[in-house]
Structures are given as structure tokens and as C-alpha cells.
Design a protein around this motif. Structure first.
Motif, PDB file in Angstrom:
ATOM      1  N   GLU A 369       0.827  -1.216   0.000  1.00 21.23           N
ATOM      2  CA  GLU A 369       0.000   0.000   0.000  1.00 21.23           C
ATOM      3  C   GLU A 369       0.857   1.260   0.000  1.00 21.23           C
ATOM      4  OE1 GLU A 369      -3.543   2.070   2.693  1.00 21.23           O
ATOM      5  OE2 GLU A 369      -2.453   0.326   3.433  1.00 21.23           O
ATOM      6  N   LEU A 370       1.958   1.244   0.778  1.00 26.87           N
ATOM      7  CA  LEU A 370       2.809   2.421   0.846  1.00 26.87           C
ATOM      8  C   LEU A 370       3.652   2.593  -0.417  1.00 26.87           C
ATOM      9  CD1 LEU A 370       4.034   2.496   4.543  1.00 26.87           C
ATOM     10  CD2 LEU A 370       2.074   3.618   3.502  1.00 26.87           C
ATOM     11  N   VAL A 371       4.120   1.496  -0.983  1.00 24.72           N
ATOM     12  CA  VAL A 371       4.901   1.594  -2.218  1.00 24.72           C
ATOM     13  C   VAL A 371       4.065   2.233  -3.323  1.00 24.72           C
ATOM     14  CG1 VAL A 371       6.037   0.261  -4.035  1.00 24.72           C
ATOM     15  CG2 VAL A 371       6.428  -0.323  -1.644  1.00 24.72           C
ATOM     16  N   GLN A 372       2.791   1.914  -3.364  1.00 23.06           N
ATOM     17  CA  GLN A 372       1.908   2.481  -4.388  1.00 23.06           C
ATOM     18  C   GLN A 372       1.761   3.988  -4.255  1.00 23.06           C
ATOM     19  OE1 GLN A 372      -1.760   0.292  -4.135  1.00 23.06           O
ATOM     20  NE2 GLN A 372      -0.809  -1.644  -4.746  1.00 23.06           N
ATOM     21  N   GLN A 373       2.038   4.543  -3.072  1.00 22.53           N
ATOM     22  CA  GLN A 373       1.955   5.987  -2.879  1.00 22.53           C
ATOM     23  C   GLN A 373       3.030   6.728  -3.662  1.00 22.53           C
ATOM     24  OE1 GLN A 373      -0.384   7.709  -1.332  1.00 22.53           O
ATOM     25  NE2 GLN A 373      -1.498   5.931  -0.537  1.00 22.53           N
ATOM     26  N   ILE A 374       4.098   6.028  -4.047  1.00 20.52           N
ATOM     27  CA  ILE A 374       5.190   6.680  -4.782  1.00 20.52           C
ATOM     28  C   ILE A 374       4.702   7.153  -6.141  1.00 20.52           C
ATOM     29  CG2 ILE A 374       7.441   6.280  -5.844  1.00 20.52           C
ATOM     30  CD1 ILE A 374       8.024   4.359  -3.508  1.00 20.52           C
ATOM     31  N   GLY A 375       3.972   6.305  -6.854  1.00 26.51           N
ATOM     32  CA  GLY A 375       3.382   6.717  -8.123  1.00 26.51           C
ATOM     33  C   GLY A 375       4.340   6.773  -9.291  1.00 26.51           C
ATOM     34  N   LEU A 376       5.554   6.276  -9.127  1.00 28.94           N
ATOM     35  CA  LEU A 376       6.547   6.240 -10.207  1.00 28.94           C
ATOM     36  C   LEU A 376       6.997   4.788 -10.361  1.00 28.94           C
ATOM     37  CD1 LEU A 376       8.661   9.360  -9.192  1.00 28.94           C
ATOM     38  CD2 LEU A 376       7.007   9.232 -11.067  1.00 28.94           C
ATOM     39  N   ALA A 377       6.670   4.191 -11.501  1.00 32.02           N
ATOM     40  CA  ALA A 377       6.884   2.761 -11.688  1.00 32.02           C
ATOM     41  C   ALA A 377       8.348   2.369 -11.526  1.00 32.02           C
ATOM     42  CB  ALA A 377       6.368   2.328 -13.059  1.00 32.02           C
ATOM     43  N   ASP A 378       9.263   3.166 -12.069  1.00 28.47           N
ATOM     44  CA  ASP A 378      10.671   2.785 -11.996  1.00 28.47           C
ATOM     45  C   ASP A 378      11.186   2.780 -10.564  1.00 28.47           C
ATOM     46  OD1 ASP A 378      10.393   5.632 -12.026  1.00 28.47           O
ATOM     47  OD2 ASP A 378      12.532   5.831 -12.451  1.00 28.47           O
ATOM     48  N   VAL A 379      10.735   3.763  -9.759  1.00 29.17           N
ATOM     49  CA  VAL A 379      11.167   3.816  -8.360  1.00 29.17           C
ATOM     50  C   VAL A 379      10.531   2.668  -7.574  1.00 29.17           C
ATOM     51  CG1 VAL A 379      11.223   5.215  -6.262  1.00 29.17           C
ATOM     52  CG2 VAL A 379      11.470   6.310  -8.495  1.00 29.17           C
ATOM     53  N   GLU A 380       9.246   2.418  -7.806  1.00 27.60           N
ATOM     54  CA  GLU A 380       8.565   1.327  -7.109  1.00 27.60           C
ATOM     55  C   GLU A 380       9.229  -0.014  -7.390  1.00 27.60           C
ATOM     56  OE1 GLU A 380       4.499   1.484  -8.241  1.00 27.60           O
ATOM     57  OE2 GLU A 380       4.112   3.431  -7.301  1.00 27.60           O
ATOM     58  N   GLU A 381       9.534  -0.280  -8.655  1.00 34.78           N
ATOM     59  CA  GLU A 381      10.153  -1.553  -9.023  1.00 34.78           C
ATOM     60  C   GLU A 381      11.540  -1.693  -8.407  1.00 34.78           C
ATOM     61  OE1 GLU A 381      10.073  -1.538 -13.245  1.00 34.78           O
ATOM     62  OE2 GLU A 381       7.880  -1.699 -13.381  1.00 34.78           O
ATOM     63  N   ARG A 382      12.288  -0.623  -8.407  1.00 36.14           N
ATOM     64  CA  ARG A 382      13.629  -0.661  -7.823  1.00 36.14           C
ATOM     65  C   ARG A 382      13.578  -0.969  -6.332  1.00 36.14           C
ATOM     66  NH1 ARG A 382      16.671   4.891  -6.692  1.00 36.14           N
ATOM     67  NH2 ARG A 382      18.111   4.166  -5.076  1.00 36.14           N
ATOM     68  N   LEU A 383      12.645  -0.338  -5.615  1.00 35.21           N
ATOM     69  CA  LEU A 383      12.565  -0.540  -4.169  1.00 35.21           C
ATOM     70  C   LEU A 383      12.130  -1.963  -3.832  1.00 35.21           C
ATOM     71  CD1 LEU A 383      11.013   2.845  -3.023  1.00 35.21           C
ATOM     72  CD2 LEU A 383      13.408   2.152  -3.077  1.00 35.21           C
ATOM     73  N   MET A 384      11.156  -2.490  -4.554  1.00 39.36           N
ATOM     74  CA  MET A 384      10.729  -3.849  -4.276  1.00 39.36           C
ATOM     75  C   MET A 384      11.829  -4.846  -4.612  1.00 39.36           C
ATOM     76  SD  MET A 384       7.960  -3.341  -2.814  1.00 39.36           S
ATOM     77  CE  MET A 384       7.704  -5.073  -2.453  1.00 39.36           C
ATOM     78  N   ALA A 385      12.621  -4.553  -5.642  1.00 38.73           N
ATOM     79  CA  ALA A 385      13.747  -5.420  -5.973  1.00 38.73           C
ATOM     80  C   ALA A 385      14.785  -5.407  -4.851  1.00 38.73           C
ATOM     81  CB  ALA A 385      14.385  -4.990  -7.292  1.00 38.73           C
ATOM     82  N   LYS A 386      15.012  -4.231  -4.244  1.00 40.03           N
ATOM     83  CA  LYS A 386      15.949  -4.141  -3.123  1.00 40.03           C
ATOM     84  C   LYS A 386      15.444  -4.951  -1.931  1.00 40.03           C
ATOM     85  CE  LYS A 386      18.945  -1.558  -2.301  1.00 40.03           C
ATOM     86  NZ  LYS A 386      20.430  -1.639  -2.272  1.00 40.03           N
ATOM     87  N   ILE A 387      14.151  -4.861  -1.651  1.00 35.66           N
ATOM     88  CA  ILE A 387      13.583  -5.621  -0.543  1.00 35.66           C
ATOM     89  C   ILE A 387      13.686  -7.116  -0.809  1.00 35.66           C
ATOM     90  CG2 ILE A 387      11.430  -6.134   0.681  1.00 35.66           C
ATOM     91  CD1 ILE A 387      10.711  -3.144   0.314  1.00 35.66           C
ATOM     92  N   ASP A 388      13.396  -7.529  -2.042  1.00 35.54           N
ATOM     93  CA  ASP A 388      13.529  -8.940  -2.406  1.00 35.54           C
ATOM     94  C   ASP A 388      14.975  -9.411  -2.208  1.00 35.54           C
ATOM     95  OD1 ASP A 388      10.857  -9.025  -3.055  1.00 35.54           O
ATOM     96  OD2 ASP A 388      11.193  -8.895  -5.225  1.00 35.54           O
ATOM     97  N   ALA A 389      15.928  -8.578  -2.585  1.00 35.95           N
ATOM     98  CA  ALA A 389      17.330  -8.948  -2.442  1.00 35.95           C
ATOM     99  C   ALA A 389      17.714  -9.103  -0.974  1.00 35.95           C
ATOM    100  CB  ALA A 389      18.223  -7.893  -3.110  1.00 35.95           C
ATOM    101  N   GLU A 390      17.192  -8.223  -0.117  1.00 37.37           N
ATOM    102  CA  GLU A 390      17.456  -8.332   1.316  1.00 37.37           C
ATOM    103  C   GLU A 390      16.920  -9.659   1.850  1.00 37.37           C
ATOM    104  OE1 GLU A 390      19.146  -6.424   3.228  1.00 37.37           O
ATOM    105  OE2 GLU A 390      19.126  -4.369   2.484  1.00 37.37           O
ATOM    106  N   LEU A 391      15.725 -10.025   1.450  1.00 33.94           N
ATOM    107  CA  LEU A 391      15.115 -11.260   1.919  1.00 33.94           C
ATOM    108  C   LEU A 391      15.882 -12.482   1.421  1.00 33.94           C
ATOM    109  CD1 LEU A 391      11.356 -10.317   1.426  1.00 33.94           C
ATOM    110  CD2 LEU A 391      12.532 -10.623   3.607  1.00 33.94           C
ATOM    111  N   GLU A 392      16.306 -12.443   0.170  1.00 31.96           N
ATOM    112  CA  GLU A 392      17.056 -13.563  -0.388  1.00 31.96           C
ATOM    113  C   GLU A 392      18.391 -13.731   0.317  1.00 31.96           C
ATOM    114  OE1 GLU A 392      17.403 -12.851  -4.527  1.00 31.96           O
ATOM    115  OE2 GLU A 392      15.245 -13.069  -4.927  1.00 31.96           O
ATOM    116  N   ALA A 393      19.033 -12.619   0.652  1.00 31.05           N
ATOM    117  CA  ALA A 393      20.317 -12.691   1.348  1.00 31.05           C
ATOM    118  C   ALA A 393      20.169 -13.305   2.727  1.00 31.05           C
ATOM    119  CB  ALA A 393      20.936 -11.290   1.460  1.00 31.05           C
TER     120      ALA A 393
END
Length: 396
Positions: A369-393
Motif C-alpha cells: 500500500e505504501l509503495v503504491q503511494q510513490i506513483g513512479l513505476a521505476d522507483v517502485e520496481e527498484r525498491l521492491m527489488a531491493k527488498i527482495d534482495a534483502e530477503l534472499e540474502a
């Protein structure tokens, strides 16, 4: 996926008139132990016993708090802006500098008295930007004192992305000046390298009938301590403060918010969410809202949710709400911190989803819900990718 609310310690509700949640006896004009000032000498050196510093690991601030830090480094600033937006570099005697408000702690005052040049980004009145303004700050090592100003003219509309990367020890002040009827959305991303230290005060002056939306994202760095503040310049102002943070092993991430409702018929809404994993991961969220006697017709709410993914992580979540008038529309707060639920994991795994993928989906749903508040697809995708990387690590 539906929003995931962590199970655990919870507070939820409105505060009655005259009731103060938080720090009795503190000056209500600043909500801190010393009055706001541009002069660093007006603030005593903190020792960690002060209310506003008791959660902060002062020994990891590299001298930003006690005057021993010297400006030895560089943060490269790059601004990419649509046509019509002006960018300039000014000295501290420029009339815009300090317009939003004074520093409220010693590090902010040190940054103000130590910066050499301020970057000013101005959006002209009535301009409606179709592309965001992107401000990149890349640390190249050493200690830096910075100052940025974003000025949006009357009835203009703009989105600004401020991206922090690289390595630095940075103390800064950021001012947002939102003119009458204007709309400003700011996305501030802290994506520092692992050893960076970042301490900053963000102050927004919201004009009459203006709207301000802030999305603060904190992922990187060793210590990040941000102090977003909102003041109103006229009735009808609205402020929405959203934030998400992912605190990993050994990191300290602290967000201390203050909204000063001193003007009638203004609104504020706060929602911050954090996830933590790893030994000695420490997140701090302080939400201060003050409704002064003159601020009739105020409508405010603040929320903080924290999801603890592993043992060894710690969260301090403190909502504070003080009301000095009964003539308000509404006021309330909620705070909850809980563990990652085995039932959620089992539910997804029983439907054929692997454990690591199930964990990723739960965290994505928590932040979605909070990521959607950003409203910029490139920033949203980058942040979720960073979170995914943290979880994978952490799984690896």
C-alpha cells in the motif's frame, strides 16, 4: 495481496482533549529540550539521556553531534528537471534559506552553520509538471554538511525524487516551501552503502489550501536518523507523510516526525511501516502531533506498523498526541509491532508456494500500500527489488 497487520503489541485510538501522550514538561513549541535555533551553541552536546536522543547510538554518529566532525568529504549533487524548473546554488544569506523553520537539534544546527552552498530547485507558479524532478546525491566519502530547498509556486504541481546513494557521513537540512494552492509530492530514498551515516531535518511549510505528500524510504546505511516536520502557513493545508523502512543486521534507522497544527482547518495523515531482520537491527519511530488551541477544525491521524522477521531485532514505536482544543474534526493514532506469523507462511505453503517465496509475498503485501503511494513505476520496481534482495540474502 491484502494488507498484513503484524500481531503483537498494539495501541490504537483517539486521545481525549487535554490528554498528552508522550513527554510531559517539554516545550510544546519545539517538542524537544531546547528551543529551535540557527546557532549550534544554543544546543547542549547530547549524552544519550535526553528524550530526543535516548534511542540514537551517539558513538556511531562520527562526531556530528558534538562538534568534532570536520567537513572532509564530498556529496555530488545532480538535478534533472523538466523545462521551466530552475536550479541554482546559493549562499546561506539567500532569503530563502531558513524560511521553512529553524533547526531543532544540535546536528541540524551544526549542518546549518557548516554548509557552504545550498541547492535550490524552484517550480514556477501555476506550472503543472508532467515529469518528476530528480535530485541525486551521491556520497564520495568523508563528512559533508548539506542544505537543499525545494520551492513550489502558487497553484503549481510537482513530484520530486531525492535519491541518496554512495558513502558519506552527511548532516543536512532540507526545506520544502509549498505555495498557496500548490501540490508537492516528495519521494526521499535512503539507499546508502553499508557504512554511511545520514542525519537530517526535513521541514515542510505548507501554504494556504496547499497539499504536501512525503514518501520516505530508508533501506541502506549504518545509521540513518531523519526528522520530518510539518508546519502550516495558512488554513486548508493538507499533509500526508508516508514511510517504509527495511532494517537489516546491525543497522539503526530512526524516523522522528513532528506535525505542528497551529492553524485552523488543516489536515494531516501519517503512515509508516517497517520490517526488520538480523541481529541488532534497530528501528525507531517517533510520531509527535501537536494540536494547538488556535487550530480548530483539525483532522489528524498517525499509524506505525512493524514486522519483525527474525530474532535479535528491536523496534521502538512511540506515538505522541497532544490536543489543546476540543473544536476538532478528529485525532487518533495506532502503533503495532509483531512477529512474522507462522500461520501466514503455512497458509501459503499449503497452496504449493515455497517457503522463501511465501515469505517474500507476505513482506510485499505488508509494504504494498505504501509503495503504491510513490506513483513512479521505476522507483517502485527498484525498491521492491531491493527488498527482495534483502530477503534472499537472509535466507541464503
Amino acid at each position: 495481496m491484502a494488507e498484513i497487520t503484524p500481531a503483537g503489541s498494539t495501541t490504537d485510538g483517539a486521545i481525549t482533549v487535554g490528554q498528552q501522550v508522550g513527554r510531559p514538561g517539554q516545550p510544546t513549541d519545539a517538542r524537544v529540550s531546547a528551543a529551535p535555533s540557527f546557532d549550534v551553541a544554543d544546543f547542549p552536546v547530547p549524552h544519550g539521556r535526553e528524550e530526543e536522543w535516548r534511542f540514537t547510538p551517539l558513538e556511531r554518529l562520527r562526531g556530528l553531534h558534538d562538534g568534532t566532525a570536520q567537513a572532509t568529504g564530498t556529496v555530488r549533487v545532480e538535478v534533472i528537471a523538466p523545462d521551466g524548473v530552475t536550479t541554482r546554488t546559493v549562499d546561506r544569506d539567500d532569503p530563502l534559506v531558513g524560511t521553512a523553520g529553524k533547526p531543532v537539534d544540535r546536528v541540524a544546527a551544526q549542518a546549518y552553520t557548516s554548509f557552504e552552498k545550498a541547492t535550490v530547485v524552484s517550480v514556477p507558479k501555476e506550472a503543472v509538471l508532467t515529469e518528476p524532478v530528480r535530485i541525486g546525491l551521491h556520497g564520495e566519502g568523508g563528512t559533508v554538511f548539506g542544505h537543499q530547498i525545494v520551492e513550489v509556486g502558487a497553484f503549481a504541481e510537482a513530484v520530486v525524487v531525492i535519491d541518496h546513494t554512495g558513502d558519506a557521513t552527511l548532516a543536512a537540512n532540507v526545506e520544502y516551501l509549498i505555495g498557496e494552492g500548490a501540490k508537492l509530492t516528495v519521494v526521499s530514498v535512503q539507499d546508502w552503502d553499508a557504512d554511511a551515516v545520514h542525519v537530517a531535518q526535513h521541514t515542510a511549510l505548507v501554504g494556504r489550501d496547499a497539499s504536501f505528500k512525503s514518501v520516505v524510504v530508508t533501506l541502506g546505511g549504518d545509521v540513518v536518523r531523519l526528522h520530518p516536520r510539518v508546519v502550516y502557513g495558512g488554513p486548508g493545508g493538507e499533509a500526508e507523510l508516508f514511510g517504509l523502512y527495511f532494517t537489516d543486521q546491525g543497522q539503526h534507522q530512526e524516523h522522528r516526525l513532528f506535525i505542528d497544527h497551529d492553524t485552523p482547518h488543516c489536515r494531516s495523515n501519517v503512515a509508516y511501516k517497517g520490517a526488520l531482520q538480523g541481529k541488532d537491527a534497530h528501528a525507531v519511530w517517533i510520531g509527535d502531533v501537536l494540536i494547538r488551541a488556535a487550530a480548530e477544525g483539525t483532522d489528524t491521524y498517525e499509524l506505525n506498523r512493524n514486522l519483525v522477521l527474525t530474532d535479535g531485532a528491536r523496534v521502538d514505536s512511540v506515538p505522541n498526541l497532544e490536543i489543546e482544543t476540543g473544536e476538532i474534526v478528529g485525532a487518533g493514532h495506532a502503533s503495532a509491532t509483531g512477529r512474522f506469523e507462522d500461520e501466514q507462511l503455512f497458509y501459503l505453503m499449503s497452496r504449493g508456494i515455497r517457503a522463501d517465496e511465501a515469505r517474500r509475498l507476505v513482506v510485499r503485501g505488508f509494504f504494498g500500500e505504501l509503495v503504491q503511494q510513490i506513483g513512479l513505476a521505476d522507483v517502485e520496481e527498484r525498491l521492491m527489488a531491493k527488498i527482495d534482495a534483502e530477503l534472499e540474502a537472509s535466507v541464503g
